[in-house]
Structures are given as structure tokens and as C-alpha cells.
Design an enzyme around this catalytic site. Structure first.
Site, PDB file in Angstrom:
ATOM      1  N   GLU A 171     -29.709  -9.642  19.115  1.00 45.89           N
ATOM      2  CA  GLU A 171     -31.131  -8.289  19.523  1.00 45.89           C
ATOM      3  C   GLU A 171     -32.211 -10.243  20.154  1.00 45.89           C
ATOM      4  O   GLU A 171     -32.468  -9.452  21.793  1.00 45.89           O
ATOM      5  CB  GLU A 171     -32.461  -8.094  18.603  1.00 45.89           C
ATOM      6  CG  GLU A 171     -31.768  -6.368  18.387  1.00 45.89           C
ATOM      7  CD  GLU A 171     -32.325  -5.472  17.600  1.00 45.89           C
ATOM      8  OE1 GLU A 171     -33.745  -5.060  18.004  1.00 45.89           O
ATOM      9  OE2 GLU A 171     -31.827  -4.856  17.187  1.00 45.89           O
ATOM     10  N   ASP A 225     -30.190  -5.452  15.104  1.00 42.01           N
ATOM     11  CA  ASP A 225     -31.062  -5.507  13.048  1.00 42.01           C
ATOM     12  C   ASP A 225     -30.498  -4.769  12.118  1.00 42.01           C
ATOM     13  O   ASP A 225     -30.524  -3.359  12.830  1.00 42.01           O
ATOM     14  CB  ASP A 225     -33.170  -5.669  13.585  1.00 42.01           C
ATOM     15  CG  ASP A 225     -32.846  -6.986  14.495  1.00 42.01           C
ATOM     16  OD1 ASP A 225     -33.229  -7.733  14.173  1.00 42.01           O
ATOM     17  OD2 ASP A 225     -34.118  -6.582  14.822  1.00 42.01           O
ATOM     18  N   ASP A 264     -31.719  -1.361  10.651  1.00 43.52           N
ATOM     19  CA  ASP A 264     -32.397  -0.704  10.760  1.00 43.52           C
ATOM     20  C   ASP A 264     -31.608   0.140  11.331  1.00 43.52           C
ATOM     21  O   ASP A 264     -30.830   0.161  12.134  1.00 43.52           O
ATOM     22  CB  ASP A 264     -34.068  -1.143  10.506  1.00 43.52           C
ATOM     23  CG  ASP A 264     -34.506  -1.750  12.391  1.00 43.52           C
ATOM     24  OD1 ASP A 264     -33.343  -1.160  12.679  1.00 43.52           O
ATOM     25  OD2 ASP A 264     -35.779  -2.059  11.756  1.00 43.52           O
ATOM     26  N   GLU A 266     -33.189   1.507  14.523  1.00 40.16           N
ATOM     27  CA  GLU A 266     -33.974   1.216  15.539  1.00 40.16           C
ATOM     28  C   GLU A 266     -32.074   0.151  16.064  1.00 40.16           C
ATOM     29  O   GLU A 266     -31.192  -0.260  17.253  1.00 40.16           O
ATOM     30  CB  GLU A 266     -34.896   0.255  15.801  1.00 40.16           C
ATOM     31  CG  GLU A 266     -35.555   0.127  17.024  1.00 40.16           C
ATOM     32  CD  GLU A 266     -35.922   1.969  17.565  1.00 40.16           C
ATOM     33  OE1 GLU A 266     -35.700   1.699  18.860  1.00 40.16           O
ATOM     34  OE2 GLU A 266     -36.384   2.176  16.666  1.00 40.16           O
ATOM     35  N   TYR A 295     -35.307  -9.402   6.260  1.00 42.72           N
ATOM     36  CA  TYR A 295     -35.693  -9.031   7.016  1.00 42.72           C
ATOM     37  C   TYR A 295     -36.549  -8.023   7.362  1.00 42.72           C
ATOM     38  O   TYR A 295     -37.450  -7.840   6.591  1.00 42.72           O
ATOM     39  CB  TYR A 295     -34.588  -7.689   7.600  1.00 42.72           C
ATOM     40  CG  TYR A 295     -34.912  -6.988   8.366  1.00 42.72           C
ATOM     41  CD1 TYR A 295     -34.906  -7.572   9.946  1.00 42.72           C
ATOM     42  CD2 TYR A 295     -35.338  -5.321   8.852  1.00 42.72           C
ATOM     43  CE1 TYR A 295     -34.892  -6.741  11.003  1.00 42.72           C
ATOM     44  CE2 TYR A 295     -34.786  -4.695   9.666  1.00 42.72           C
ATOM     45  CZ  TYR A 295     -35.046  -5.159  11.217  1.00 42.72           C
ATOM     46  OH  TYR A 295     -35.779  -4.450  12.058  1.00 42.72           O
ATOM     47  N   ARG A 298     -38.416  -5.221   7.614  1.00 43.56           N
ATOM     48  CA  ARG A 298     -38.571  -4.164   8.315  1.00 43.56           C
ATOM     49  C   ARG A 298     -38.207  -2.851   7.135  1.00 43.56           C
ATOM     50  O   ARG A 298     -36.753  -2.801   7.054  1.00 43.56           O
ATOM     51  CB  ARG A 298     -38.608  -3.316   9.718  1.00 43.56           C
ATOM     52  CG  ARG A 298     -39.176  -3.335  10.668  1.00 43.56           C
ATOM     53  CD  ARG A 298     -39.209  -3.474  12.166  1.00 43.56           C
ATOM     54  NE  ARG A 298     -39.981  -3.510  12.987  1.00 43.56           N
ATOM     55  CZ  ARG A 298     -39.994  -4.949  13.569  1.00 43.56           C
ATOM     56  NH1 ARG A 298     -38.493  -4.944  13.311  1.00 43.56           N
ATOM     57  NH2 ARG A 298     -40.260  -5.276  14.263  1.00 43.56           N
ATOM     58  N   HIS A 340     -30.918  -2.673   2.108  1.00 44.14           N
ATOM     59  CA  HIS A 340     -32.006  -3.479   1.961  1.00 44.14           C
ATOM     60  C   HIS A 340     -32.818  -3.663   0.678  1.00 44.14           C
ATOM     61  O   HIS A 340     -32.653  -3.756  -0.087  1.00 44.14           O
ATOM     62  CB  HIS A 340     -33.010  -2.404   2.858  1.00 44.14           C
ATOM     63  CG  HIS A 340     -33.086  -2.406   4.488  1.00 44.14           C
ATOM     64  ND1 HIS A 340     -33.702  -1.472   5.104  1.00 44.14           N
ATOM     65  CD2 HIS A 340     -31.974  -2.921   5.057  1.00 44.14           C
ATOM     66  CE1 HIS A 340     -32.946  -1.649   6.701  1.00 44.14           C
ATOM     67  NE2 HIS A 340     -32.241  -2.417   6.931  1.00 44.14           N
TER      68      HIS A 340
END
Length: 696
Positions: A11, A84, A86, A88, A304, A306, A350
Site C-alpha cells: 500500500e 495491509d 486487515d 481494508e 501492525y 490496527r 493478528h
């Protein structure tokens, strides 16, 4: 070009250099710069008639990036989508696959995720490529479509009835409501008086007196409600003997904290560093993407950012254990059963937010970090180390002292083993540092020195801060790690809420928007409804709920509510109200308009005449100090208060709305608190019901 070439797309351009270095010359690494496709700005972009299908378009300005990525993808033998880790990120990968026309050749494309930008993590991730997880993509699509529907359907109503440029958002409207509810609670709160009573006692042979707190009668705890009560107790203790009836020693432990999640990092960075949620996320992103360190190049310093997981990988656990043993000693190590279980269950599950390498201590790399980066990295590093360390142990002493029928108590504690507190303490770790004279027991002789009575008043709940709002949003199940900071940023940017000394206050505009949302769209600002929706979105991510089902159940109700609101709000027009204030520039009667901070006066002759001035709304109450009009005023940031129109000659001000009715007890002025009137003088404390005809 000799040899096969693989393309890896991330990204952020910041990651490109370091990842290229990790993977070597067989790879081309390029960045998408975030999302490449989204719903159009000019229309809702959701085909209501055809199964709620979203219509995605290329985001303006991303054409060149996409053209370049297409060229690179054409040349490559295989394309890895490494956005990323997640929902999104998963959605961005899916959009990239479509935009780069790779869906026709699924064998050519793989998804890889890494939780940290380090050589080992990247190399390890490349060994485990997978297909795009459509459940995660659909969870993101559902959230995006729901948010678009709410914004697109409700915002025009707010524009036409209140002010252009306003917006309603699914999560931001609930956040605004939570803040408004808290403000209403604070406004209606009536303080209650109570007293504390301490007694200073001389210990035979000791210089320092022993200070004991009033407890009650025997084992029955008693609250002291007034000056009369406290005086009565002191009177009854005149010439009483004070005797120690028990001294109990004990030990208690304080467990080490959990490592940071997105929410706890935002809260703690706000408390300890005074960072806004937005600033915390911005700096954490920098630490995650990589910092240039001499001799190592660009290094990702944290995992990460989030996440709502407190899981720690076995590798990280072992790395921390070795560091703690070497630098603090074996006894500082957390017991082994606290190791994370199922650590290898999911390859890319995660983790909590932690340093990628604990040997990179904050002090060791301080010269490569900005002041704010250093402070946030230090907070993350210390919290992670503390989470792997043994609990702290205290020795506690509690003393009961009887005098007549009354009881006083003293408690003290001292640390016997600091454990995790060697590296990290938060506000809950501030313990009572009081120390007691050595050898105090039932035979210790005490003699009375003096009483210290003190008056207190109960306090309302505090105003929300960004940190406490994040805490409550998480507790209520509203939003997810990636949404807290943007939600708060939006309500501040729209001037629905203002921030003063960390506290969040609702502006006049925020109150109006919240009222419209509560009256017309009660389900959207309903906390439980929103939390249930979040649970359904999690169900989509887990593959147990179909995303279109959520949309088809949600949209018809929203559409009905909008149509009903349009009808009801036809009666409401916030037109420019004419006043008797004459524009000194052109002689017209000035009108009341809405600005970012509420109402102001403007000349209707705009744009020829651009004259504006502050609008002071009278509340029909004379100033208690000088008798002139009380008007509604705003602080620079937009927080409302009541002041005298004759300022600066008269300095009267009140956060609460004053009433015409005078206090029956002391003759002072009274203020409105919900449906009560309360004397503005706290010492007087007179309260009565607000008369229904009192419409001031």
C-alpha cells in the site's frame, strides 16, 4: 530481462525500499498508495434495483499509478498482493486484482500478509501465499456500503434543514450521541455534600503523628453528610481514648498489563503523552513502515498497528524472555503458563502491538527517531516488556483504631518486589505510599492531637476525552480498531464537537445535528443497533453471514425513515431570521446565519456587502451582577456558556443556564439542572423543582 520476475504490491511507498532489499533482485516492488477504486463521490454508487451491487470507479488521481502497475503486472510471471493485514487491506488487494485485470488468471496472483516489516517476517510470509479471503473483502464492502447509504441519504436532509456541508455517518453519529448524552448527564447533575474526618494521633516515642480516617461505628461503615453530623461525632469523641484493636498484614499482587491493542495504545498515548488518537496512529504508522537506522537501512520497529488482539507469537515471547533474563534476572520472568497458546494456529493471525526486536531499545535508537516517535516507541516497548514480566508484590498493613463507639482506619502498603513496574507504570499503579511506624501493634499507646474535618461535594462523570471515548466505543462494541481515530477526527472537523484542554464538548451545531438524528433516525444513533451491526459485520468476515443480507435488511428501513423525516422536516425551515440589527455598512436589516461554531449575524446583501458580526442570543434573564441581559456566548473553540451582554464592563459568566428565580434560602441566583433549579452557590446547596411555566 533475464530470469523470471515477480511483482509484489504494497500500500505505502515507504515500505517499497526495505521490502525490495529483503527480497532481492528477483522481485519488483511497487506501491498502490492506498485504495485505487471506491464508490463515486457524485452519486450513491449502489444499484438498489439490482441486488445492491456497488459501482466502483477508479479514484481520481490514481490513473497513472494503476497504468504503471498494469505494465509491471503484464511483465511479471507472478503477482503478490501484500497490502495491509486487515479487512481494508484485503479489500484493496481485491480491488487491485480487478483493476489490474488479474481475475481472469487466478493462478498468476497470490495474497501475502506480514504483521511487521522485517526480513524474517517478509521472507516467512512469502512461503505462505494464499488466495484473497472474500469473507474479509465482503465485510469491508458491507461496511463501506452501509456507511455510504447513511451518509448519502441523510446528509442532504441536514444540508437543506441546517447548513450545507454537514454530514451524518453511521459510526460518527453514534459517537456524537454518546458525547451529547454525557453532556446532558453532566448538565443535570446536582452535587451532594459529604464530609471526611481525619484524626492526628501521637504515637509514643515517635515524632511523626499517625493520621487515621473515620470509618463508622464498629464494623458498620458510615457516610457523613453534613457539618452538623461531623461536629456531633467530634463532640462525642471529646476526651475519648484511642486504642488500636487490630493490625493486619497481608500481601497482594498486581498483575502485569496486557500488551497494547489499537484502542489501549490510543488511550495510553493520550494519557501519558497527551497525543490525539489521530497523532498516535500517524506516528505508529511511521514506526511500523520503517525508520532509517544507520547500518540497518529502513527498519520496521513495531508490528501492525490496527489490531484488537493481545496475542503474542512464540518467537516474540522467546525474544522477550531472553532479554528479561539477561537484563533483569530470572525472577522477573512471567510464569511460563502465560505463554500464548495456539500461537501457530493461524499463520497470519493478528498479534498485539509490540516492538519487532526488543534489543532495539528506545535509548539505543533514540538518535534516529523524532521526539514524538521516540516517546511512542518507548511507550510500546515498555508496555510489551512489562506484559512479559512477573507481577509486582506489595506488603499491605491495615490498622483499626476504636474511640468510644467510633472506628478509624489506616492502611499502608510497600512494594516488596517491583516486577513489571521496574519498566512500566500507568495511572492504576499509583499506590498508597504511606508508611507506618515500625513495630506498631495493639499495645502501641496513642494520644489525640487534632481533628481534620473536610467538606466535599460529589462530582458528575467527567467530560469525555478522546481516550475515554475510544474506551467506551470499544466497550459498547461500536466501530473497530481502524475506525476510532477517523471517527473522532470527523466529528471535530465538522465542528459538532470541540476540544478544550483534552475534554470534548458538544457545539451548538453538534446539538442540532444530534437532535435531528435522535428524532428522525433513532435506530441509526441507537448504541445497541450499531453494536449488533458490528457483530454482523464480524460474522461476514468469519463467513457465517452473507453481506448482501445485511444490506437488504438495512436499506428499506433507512429509506422509509428518510422519506418520513423529509415530510416531518418540511415544517422545519431554519431560514435566515431577520433581526432589528442594522448593517452599518449598507443599512439593511442583518440576518442570523449558521457558521461552524453556531449562529452569527450577516448582511443579506452578500456578496456586495460582506459585513458580519457576532450574534448574541438573549435568554430573557437579567444579569445577577448588573441587571443587563444574559446572552449565550461561545468560547474561542465553540463551547457554549452564559455571559453578560455588557462584557467587558461586567464579567458575569456561567456554564449552566441561569434562571430568573432567586434562591429561597440565600437570595442568590439559581441555575437550571435538568428539571431542577439549583443555587449557584454550592455552599448553600438549595434545590427545587423547575416550574413548568418557567420557560426562560
Amino acid at each position: 530481462m533475464a530470469g523470471s520476475k515477480k511483482l509484489l504490491i504494497v500500500e505505502s511507498p515507504t515500505k517499497v525500499k526495505s521490502i525490495k532489499k529483503f527480497l532481492g533482485s528477483g522481485y519488483e516492488v511497487a506501491a498502490s498508495n492506498g485504495h485505487v477504486r471506491d464508490l463515486p463521490k457524485s452519486q450513491m454508487g449502489i444499484d438498489i434495483e439490482h441486488d445492491y451491487e456497488p459501482k466502483y470507479i477508479t479514484i481520481r488521481g490514481k490513473g497513472d499509478i494503476l497504468a504503471n502497475l498494469r505494465k509491471l503486472a503484464k511483465k511479471a510471471d507472478h503477482v503478490y498482493l501484500a497490502t495491509d493485514p486487515d479487512r481494508e487491506g484485503e479489500a484493496i488487494s481485491w480491488h487491485l486484482m480487478t483493476a489490474l485485470k488479474l481475475e481472469d488468471d487466478p493462478g498468476k496472483v497470490s495474497r501475502v500478509t506480514f504483521n511487521e516489516i522485517t526480513k524474517n517476517a517478509v521472507k516467512e510470509a512469502m512461503k505462505h501465499p494464499r488466495k484473497i479471503d472474500m469473507n474479509l473483502v465482503d465485510a469491508q464492502q458491507a461496511r463501506r456500503v452501509l456507511d455510504r447509504m447513511v451518509g448519502y441519504e441523510i446528509s442532504p436532509l441536514l444540508w437543506s434543514k441546517i447548513k450545507r456541508g454537514l454530514s451524518a455517518g453511521r459510526v460518527q453519529s453514534v459517537a456524537l450521541r454518546i458525547i451529547c448524552d454525557r453532556e446532558a448527564e453532566i448538565e443535570a447533575f446536582i452535587p451532594k455534600e459529604y464530609w471526611s474526618l481525619d484524626v492526628s494521633l501521637k504515637i509514643e516515642g515517635e515524632k511523626k503523628p499517625l493520621v487515621a480516617h473515620y470509618y463508622g461505628e464498629g464494623d458498620t461503615k458510615k457516610e457523613i453528610g453534613s457539618r452538623e453530623e461531623v461536629e456531633k461525632i467530634m463532640e462525642s469523641l471529646d476526651k475519648a481514648d484511642y486504642k488500636i484493636v487490630s493490625v493486619k498484614k497481608g500481601e497482594r499482587t498486581k498483575k502485569s498489563p496486557l500488551p497494547f491493542t489499537t484502542s489501549t495504545l490510543q488511550q495510553e498515548a493520550s494519557r501519558a503523552l497527551n497525543f490525539s488518537t489521530q497523532k498516535t496512529m500517524r506516528i505508529a504508522q511511521q514506526l511500523y513502515e520503517g525508520i532509517e537506522i544507520k547500518g540497518s537501512g529502513s527498519v520496521g520497529l513495531i508490528t501492525y498497528l490496527r489490531t484488537d488482539s493481545t496475542r503474542i507469537s512464540e518467537v516474540a515471547q522467546d525474544m522477550a524472555s531472553d532479554y528479561i533474563k539477561e537484563n533483569f534476572g530470572e525472577e522477573y520472568l512471567i510464569e511460563s503458563e502465560n505463554k500464548s497458546k495456539n500461537a501457530s494456529k493461524i499463520q497470519d493471525a493478528h498479534e498485539a502491538i509490540r516492538p519487532t526486536d526488543v534489543s532495539k531499545t528506545p535509548v539505543a535508537i533514540k538518535e534516529y527517531l523524532s521526539r514524538d516517535q521516540f516517546r511512542l516507541y518507548q511507550l510500546i516497548w515498555r508496555r510489551f516488556m512489562a506484559s512479559r514480566m512477573a507481577p509486582a508484590r506489595y506488603e499491605t498493613t491495615s490498622v483499626k483504631i476504636d474511640a468510644g463507639k467510633h472506628r478509624f482506619t489506616v492502611s499502608a502498603s510497600r512494594i516488596v518486589f517491583d516486577g513489571f513496574m521496574n519498566v512500566y507504570t500507568d495511572e492504576d499503579d499509583q499506590i498508597d505510599k504511606k508508611t507506618l511506624a515500625k513495630g506498631i501493634d495493639e499495645d502501641t499507646k496513642l494520644s489525640f492531637e487534632e481533628f481534620e474535618p473536610e467538606q466535599h461535594f460529589t462530582m458528575p462523570k467527567p467530560h469525555y476525552t478522546e481516550a475515554s471515548l475510544v474506551h467506551d466505543l470499544e466497550q459498547l462494541g461500536i466501530g473497530r480498531p481502524s475506525t476510532y481515530a477517523p471517527t473522532i477526527t470527523t466529528i471535530l472537523a465538522r465542528h459538532y464537537v470541540t476540544k478544550e484542554n483534552k475534554n470534548l464538548y458538544v457545539t451548538e451545531l453538534g446539538e442540532i445535528v444530534n437532535k435531528v438524528m435522535k428524532d428522525e433516525f433513532s435506530s441509526i444513533v441507537n448504541v445497541n443497533f450499531t453494536a449488533n451491526l458490528e457483530t454482523l459485520l464480524d460474522g461476514v468476515a468469519e463467513g457465517t453471514v452473507k453481506w448482501k443480507t445485511i444490506i437488504e435488511n438495512f436499506y428499506p428501513d433507512l429509506d422509509d425513515a428518510v422519506k418520513k423525516a423529509e415530510k416531518e422536516l418540511e415544517k422545519v425551515t431554519i431560514a435566515d431570521e431577520e433581526t432589528d440589527v442594522i448593517c452599518e455598512s449598507c443599512g439593511r436589516n442583518m440576518v442570523i446565519k449558521y457558521g461552524p461554531h453556531g449562529k452569527f449575524l450577516a448582511c443579506p446583501g452578500f456578496p456586495e456587502c460582506k459585513n458580519t458580526k457576532p450574534y448574541f442570543e438573549k435568554i430573557g434573564v437579567p444579569c445577577p451582577k448588573c441587571g443587563k441581559d444574559i446572552v449565550i456566548k461561545k468560547t474561542k473553540k465553540g463551547r457554549r456558556y452564559y455571559g453578560c451582554i455588557d462584557n467587558p464592563e461586567c464579567d458575569f459568566m456561567s456554564w449552566q443556564k441561569p434562571s430568573k428565580i432567586k434562591c429561597q434560602k440565600c437570595g442568590g441566583y439559581m441555575v437550571e439542572k435538568g428539571n431542577k433549579l439549583v443555587c449557584a452557590d454550592q455552599e448553600c446547596g438549595f434545590v427545587c423543582d423547575k416550574p413548568s411555566e418557567d420557560n426562560n
